[in-house]
Design a protein around this motif. Structure first.
Motif, PDB file in Angstrom:
ATOM      1  N   LEU A 180       0.831  -1.207   0.000  1.00 38.45           N
ATOM      2  CA  LEU A 180       0.000   0.000   0.000  1.00 38.45           C
ATOM      3  C   LEU A 180       0.866   1.258   0.000  1.00 38.45           C
ATOM      4  O   LEU A 180       0.508   2.271  -0.626  1.00 38.45           O
ATOM      5  CB  LEU A 180      -0.910   0.009   1.226  1.00 38.45           C
ATOM      6  CG  LEU A 180      -2.084  -0.967   1.221  1.00 38.45           C
ATOM      7  CD1 LEU A 180      -2.691  -1.083   2.616  1.00 38.45           C
ATOM      8  CD2 LEU A 180      -3.145  -0.540   0.215  1.00 38.45           C
ATOM      9  N   ARG A 181       1.975   1.190   0.671  1.00 43.93           N
ATOM     10  CA  ARG A 181       2.855   2.353   0.773  1.00 43.93           C
ATOM     11  C   ARG A 181       3.354   2.816  -0.594  1.00 43.93           C
ATOM     12  O   ARG A 181       3.562   4.010  -0.816  1.00 43.93           O
ATOM     13  CB  ARG A 181       4.035   2.032   1.695  1.00 43.93           C
ATOM     14  CG  ARG A 181       4.851   3.226   2.115  1.00 43.93           C
ATOM     15  CD  ARG A 181       5.846   2.858   3.190  1.00 43.93           C
ATOM     16  NE  ARG A 181       6.834   1.897   2.714  1.00 43.93           N
ATOM     17  CZ  ARG A 181       7.856   1.451   3.442  1.00 43.93           C
ATOM     18  NH1 ARG A 181       7.981   1.858   4.694  1.00 43.93           N
ATOM     19  NH2 ARG A 181       8.709   0.575   2.953  1.00 43.93           N
ATOM     20  N   GLY A 182       3.515   1.867  -1.515  1.00 46.59           N
ATOM     21  CA  GLY A 182       3.994   2.225  -2.842  1.00 46.59           C
ATOM     22  C   GLY A 182       3.030   3.113  -3.604  1.00 46.59           C
ATOM     23  O   GLY A 182       3.453   3.965  -4.394  1.00 46.59           O
ATOM     24  N   GLY A 183       1.730   2.944  -3.373  1.00 50.04           N
ATOM     25  CA  GLY A 183       0.743   3.739  -4.096  1.00 50.04           C
ATOM     26  C   GLY A 183       0.154   4.875  -3.300  1.00 50.04           C
ATOM     27  O   GLY A 183      -0.238   5.894  -3.860  1.00 50.04           O
ATOM     28  N   HIS A 184       0.105   4.710  -1.965  1.00 50.08           N
ATOM     29  CA  HIS A 184      -0.565   5.699  -1.120  1.00 50.08           C
ATOM     30  C   HIS A 184       0.398   6.580  -0.334  1.00 50.08           C
ATOM     31  O   HIS A 184      -0.019   7.614   0.196  1.00 50.08           O
ATOM     32  CB  HIS A 184      -1.488   4.996  -0.122  1.00 50.08           C
ATOM     33  CG  HIS A 184      -2.639   4.289  -0.756  1.00 50.08           C
ATOM     34  ND1 HIS A 184      -3.864   4.890  -0.980  1.00 50.08           N
ATOM     35  CD2 HIS A 184      -2.768   3.013  -1.218  1.00 50.08           C
ATOM     36  CE1 HIS A 184      -4.689   4.026  -1.548  1.00 50.08           C
ATOM     37  NE2 HIS A 184      -4.050   2.876  -1.699  1.00 50.08           N
ATOM     38  N   GLY A 185       1.640   6.163  -0.230  1.00 52.64           N
ATOM     39  CA  GLY A 185       2.554   6.862   0.658  1.00 52.64           C
ATOM     40  C   GLY A 185       2.478   6.300   2.066  1.00 52.64           C
ATOM     41  O   GLY A 185       1.521   5.606   2.426  1.00 52.64           O
ATOM     42  N   HIS A 186       3.506   6.604   2.864  1.00 53.05           N
ATOM     43  CA  HIS A 186       3.626   5.991   4.187  1.00 53.05           C
ATOM     44  C   HIS A 186       2.451   6.335   5.097  1.00 53.05           C
ATOM     45  O   HIS A 186       1.831   5.438   5.696  1.00 53.05           O
ATOM     46  CB  HIS A 186       4.937   6.442   4.847  1.00 53.05           C
ATOM     47  CG  HIS A 186       5.167   5.817   6.183  1.00 53.05           C
ATOM     48  ND1 HIS A 186       5.862   4.636   6.348  1.00 53.05           N
ATOM     49  CD2 HIS A 186       4.780   6.190   7.445  1.00 53.05           C
ATOM     50  CE1 HIS A 186       5.906   4.314   7.639  1.00 53.05           C
ATOM     51  NE2 HIS A 186       5.257   5.244   8.313  1.00 53.05           N
ATOM     52  N   GLN A 187       2.115   7.613   5.216  1.00 52.17           N
ATOM     53  CA  GLN A 187       1.101   8.037   6.181  1.00 52.17           C
ATOM     54  C   GLN A 187      -0.264   7.453   5.862  1.00 52.17           C
ATOM     55  O   GLN A 187      -0.951   6.928   6.744  1.00 52.17           O
ATOM     56  CB  GLN A 187       1.023   9.566   6.223  1.00 52.17           C
ATOM     57  CG  GLN A 187       0.090  10.113   7.290  1.00 52.17           C
ATOM     58  CD  GLN A 187       0.534   9.762   8.705  1.00 52.17           C
ATOM     59  OE1 GLN A 187       1.725   9.740   9.002  1.00 52.17           O
ATOM     60  NE2 GLN A 187      -0.416   9.480   9.589  1.00 52.17           N
ATOM     61  N   GLN A 188      -0.668   7.539   4.589  1.00 53.54           N
ATOM     62  CA  GLN A 188      -2.006   7.041   4.244  1.00 53.54           C
ATOM     63  C   GLN A 188      -2.061   5.523   4.324  1.00 53.54           C
ATOM     64  O   GLN A 188      -3.086   4.965   4.745  1.00 53.54           O
ATOM     65  CB  GLN A 188      -2.406   7.507   2.843  1.00 53.54           C
ATOM     66  CG  GLN A 188      -3.845   7.150   2.502  1.00 53.54           C
ATOM     67  CD  GLN A 188      -4.471   8.097   1.500  1.00 53.54           C
ATOM     68  OE1 GLN A 188      -4.378   9.304   1.647  1.00 53.54           O
ATOM     69  NE2 GLN A 188      -5.084   7.534   0.476  1.00 53.54           N
ATOM     70  N   ALA A 189      -0.976   4.840   3.947  1.00 52.15           N
ATOM     71  CA  ALA A 189      -0.945   3.378   4.077  1.00 52.15           C
ATOM     72  C   ALA A 189      -1.088   2.980   5.543  1.00 52.15           C
ATOM     73  O   ALA A 189      -1.785   2.009   5.874  1.00 52.15           O
ATOM     74  CB  ALA A 189       0.355   2.829   3.499  1.00 52.15           C
ATOM     75  N   MET A 190      -0.443   3.732   6.405  1.00 51.49           N
ATOM     76  CA  MET A 190      -0.551   3.449   7.841  1.00 51.49           C
ATOM     77  C   MET A 190      -1.986   3.643   8.325  1.00 51.49           C
ATOM     78  O   MET A 190      -2.511   2.828   9.104  1.00 51.49           O
ATOM     79  CB  MET A 190       0.401   4.364   8.619  1.00 51.49           C
ATOM     80  CG  MET A 190       0.406   4.122  10.112  1.00 51.49           C
ATOM     81  SD  MET A 190       1.783   4.967  10.948  1.00 51.49           S
ATOM     82  CE  MET A 190       1.388   6.681  10.580  1.00 51.49           C
ATOM     83  N   GLU A 191      -2.645   4.709   7.861  1.00 49.85           N
ATOM     84  CA  GLU A 191      -4.029   4.956   8.271  1.00 49.85           C
ATOM     85  C   GLU A 191      -4.969   3.859   7.762  1.00 49.85           C
ATOM     86  O   GLU A 191      -5.913   3.468   8.453  1.00 49.85           O
ATOM     87  CB  GLU A 191      -4.490   6.324   7.773  1.00 49.85           C
ATOM     88  CG  GLU A 191      -3.804   7.497   8.441  1.00 49.85           C
ATOM     89  CD  GLU A 191      -3.967   7.495   9.955  1.00 49.85           C
ATOM     90  OE1 GLU A 191      -5.049   7.091  10.440  1.00 49.85           O
ATOM     91  OE2 GLU A 191      -3.019   7.879  10.659  1.00 49.85           O
ATOM     92  N   ILE A 192      -4.708   3.368   6.552  1.00 51.51           N
ATOM     93  CA  ILE A 192      -5.530   2.284   6.009  1.00 51.51           C
ATOM     94  C   ILE A 192      -5.399   1.038   6.876  1.00 51.51           C
ATOM     95  O   ILE A 192      -6.395   0.385   7.224  1.00 51.51           O
ATOM     96  CB  ILE A 192      -5.121   1.975   4.557  1.00 51.51           C
ATOM     97  CG1 ILE A 192      -5.518   3.141   3.638  1.00 51.51           C
ATOM     98  CG2 ILE A 192      -5.758   0.668   4.068  1.00 51.51           C
ATOM     99  CD1 ILE A 192      -4.962   3.038   2.235  1.00 51.51           C
TER     100      ILE A 192
END
Length: 230
Positions: free
Chosen positions: A53-65
């Motif tokens: 997820l981090r590859g497409g959303h970035g670290h912060q948003q992947a973490m929130e997901i």
């Protein structure tokens, strides 16, 4: 499984796994009687999902997901994912609009009948405030000549073309320094090569992000399937 067992698959450190655990990226972890963290295949898949997820959303948003998913709030997770796709679609449409607009502009300056344009005349042609053109000059986007007698700015064919291109790039959301870099490349390349390279690179970034979003969705789906079995 130990932290190092999860870390080894991705070339991470055991401390990184503990940090992800503490951040809520992994599901709740049981501990042994001696206090050591005990991980399962569910944690391993959660880690795969986050990294993908981090590859497409970035670290912060992947973490929130992942946090939303782990607390059972899949609605919030889906909203974050949907928002990313909406933003990507908007950027894809913008890229198409910018490509169409720039394609209609000749990278070879066309003659301007009569004298060069003044700052006010060019501003009216573009529908912008004269102060905008002065800011573009300060940022290195425009390079007008100066009248030897009056010192007033004079915008010849090169400047008019650069101003038109700058206007389209700004509409596409590009920052002033990015516009300046592009126009520098265009001047150095002497024409259409830089324009094509710019549009191709933008398209490549969009394609890469689309693939990354798909990869992240696939790993998250696998994680959700495991959660359903627990």
């Amino acid at each position: 499984m130990r932290p190092i067992d999860l870390a080894r698959e991705h070339g991470l450190s055991a401390q990184a796994i503990r940090n992800y655990d503490d951040a809520g990226i992994l599901p709740p972890t049981e501990r042994s009687q001696t206090g050591y963290r005990r991980y399962t295949p569910l944690h391993a898949q959660a880690l795969r999902a986050f990294l993908a997820l981090r590859g497409g959303h970035g670290h912060q948003q992947a973490m929130e997901i992942m946090r939303s998913t782990n607390r059972g709030d899949t609605e919030s997770a889906y909203r974050l994912i949907d928002a990313a796709h909406v933003a990507l679609l908007a950027e894809r449409n913008t890229r198409t609009e910018v490509a169409t607009a720039l394609g209609a502009l000749s990278t070879t300056p066309t003659p301007i009948s009569g004298r060069p344009l003044t700052v006010g005349e060019l501003a009216r042609r573009l529908g912008v405030h004269p102060a905008t053109l002065r800011t573009w000059e300060t940022e290195g986007i425009l390079r007008p000549e100066r009248d030897r007698v009056t010192g007033y700015r004079e915008y010849g064919p090169d400047c008019v073309r650069d101003a038109q291109i700058a206007q389209q790039l700004r509409r596409g959301g590009y920052l002033l320094h990015q516009v300046a870099q592009f126009l520098d490349a265009l001047r150095d390349a002497g024409g259409t090569d830089a324009l094509s390279a710019f549009l191709d690179a933008w398209q490549d970034r969009l394609t890469t992000r689309s693939r990354n979003l798909l990869a992240g969705a696939a790993q998250l789906d696998a994680y959700l399937a495991l959660l359903d079995l627990t």
